[in-house]
Write a protein that holds these residues in place. Structure first.
Motif, mmCIF file in Angstrom:
data_model
loop_
_atom_site.group_PDB
_atom_site.id
_atom_site.type_symbol
_atom_site.label_atom_id
_atom_site.label_comp_id
_atom_site.label_asym_id
_atom_site.label_seq_id
_atom_site.Cartn_x
_atom_site.Cartn_y
_atom_site.Cartn_z
ATOM 1 N N TYR A 16 0.786 -1.215 0.104
ATOM 2 C CA TYR A 16 -0.147 -0.139 0.079
ATOM 3 C C TYR A 16 1.029 1.309 -0.046
ATOM 4 O O TYR A 16 0.595 2.236 -1.032
ATOM 5 C CB TYR A 16 -0.997 -0.009 1.351
ATOM 6 N N GLU A 33 -13.835 3.937 -2.516
ATOM 7 C CA GLU A 33 -13.339 2.930 -1.767
ATOM 8 C C GLU A 33 -12.486 3.344 -0.553
ATOM 9 O O GLU A 33 -12.586 3.102 0.573
ATOM 10 C CB GLU A 33 -12.313 1.909 -2.646
ATOM 11 N N LEU A 37 -12.751 3.062 3.474
ATOM 12 C CA LEU A 37 -12.076 2.252 4.226
ATOM 13 C C LEU A 37 -11.387 3.113 5.411
ATOM 14 O O LEU A 37 -11.134 2.738 6.396
ATOM 15 C CB LEU A 37 -11.012 1.420 3.345
ATOM 16 N N ILE A 50 -6.440 -2.818 6.138
ATOM 17 C CA ILE A 50 -5.792 -3.296 5.141
ATOM 18 C C ILE A 50 -5.861 -4.787 5.126
ATOM 19 O O ILE A 50 -5.987 -5.497 3.873
ATOM 20 C CB ILE A 50 -4.309 -2.479 4.970
ATOM 21 N N ARG A 53 -9.125 -5.695 3.634
ATOM 22 C CA ARG A 53 -9.532 -4.928 2.543
ATOM 23 C C ARG A 53 -10.117 -5.703 1.280
ATOM 24 O O ARG A 53 -11.187 -5.368 0.821
ATOM 25 C CB ARG A 53 -8.345 -4.068 1.947
ATOM 26 N N TYR A 56 -13.855 -6.461 2.178
ATOM 27 C CA TYR A 56 -14.492 -5.150 2.235
ATOM 28 C C TYR A 56 -15.030 -5.095 0.745
ATOM 29 O O TYR A 56 -16.166 -4.848 0.257
ATOM 30 C CB TYR A 56 -13.853 -4.012 2.706
ATOM 31 N N LYS A 57 -13.966 -5.430 -0.224
ATOM 32 C CA LYS A 57 -14.092 -5.336 -1.812
ATOM 33 C C LYS A 57 -15.249 -6.010 -1.965
ATOM 34 O O LYS A 57 -16.127 -5.919 -2.942
ATOM 35 C CB LYS A 57 -12.657 -5.446 -2.381
#
Length: 186
Positions: A16, A33, A37, A50, A53, A56-57
């Protein structure tokens, strides 16, 4: 040259930092996004978010704004129960709420990116810190944007969250000056 130390040994955090953090984005999908987040992070560590992540997606269909804006309370509860994301009901419902507010801004400005980048006249704020300890948790820019976003109905957009969001989408470059990922070295 030395890199920012905050990613530590976490490979996702390192990726990241190297590939996304503080890099200017005009992609409304990515911006949406990161907005959500960062909101999910409130009171937690970024490494927690993270690491979740991908969940979440999947839960929010890659943060598709139209999909998120039309989620029912029942569907949001199913997301809460069915995915390994932060289980805070208010944060999960904020995704839908923020999607609706996001869409309104897209209609008004043509894109959320246009709205957002107008705060910096289209040019990122490039800081040159000697150490991470010099970085503020918030700034006059994040305070103003936070205030404006709250007026427009966004949730989980306090000035500290918004400052992190500004870093995430590249309106602010807070890599330490020596970091090879700082704007001056790209």
């Amino acid at each position: 040259m030395r890199e920012c130390s905050w990613p530590g040994n976490n490979e996702l955090m390192k990726q990241y930092h190297d590939r996304e953090w503080c890099k200017p984005s005009h992609d409304d999908g990515y911006i949406f996004e990161m907005l959500n987040l960062e909101g999910a992070q409130a009171g937690l560590s970024w490494s927690t978010i993270i690491n979740k992540r991908e969940a979440y997606k999947k839960a929010f269909r890659n943060f598709d704004v139209d999909y998120c804006a039309n989620l029912t309370d029942e569907e949001l509860d199913q997301i809460k129960d069915g995915f390994p994301i932060i289980k805070n009901r208010m944060k999960i419902r904020a995704v839908r709420n923020n999607a609706v507010a996001f869409q309104k801004i897209q209609k008004e400005f043509g894109s959320f990116s246009a709205f957002l980048w107008s705060y910096v006249d289209g040019k990122p704020v490039i800081n040159r810190w000697d150490s991470e300890g010099q970085m503020p948790a918030q700034s006059p820019l994040s305070e103003q944007l936070s205030k404006d976003m709250k007026k427009r109905g966004f949730q989980f957009v306090g000035p500290v969250i918004v400052y992190s969001f500004l870093q995430a989408v590249g309106l602010v470059d807070d890599h330490i000056a020596e970091c090879p990922y700082h704007t001056d070295h790209r």
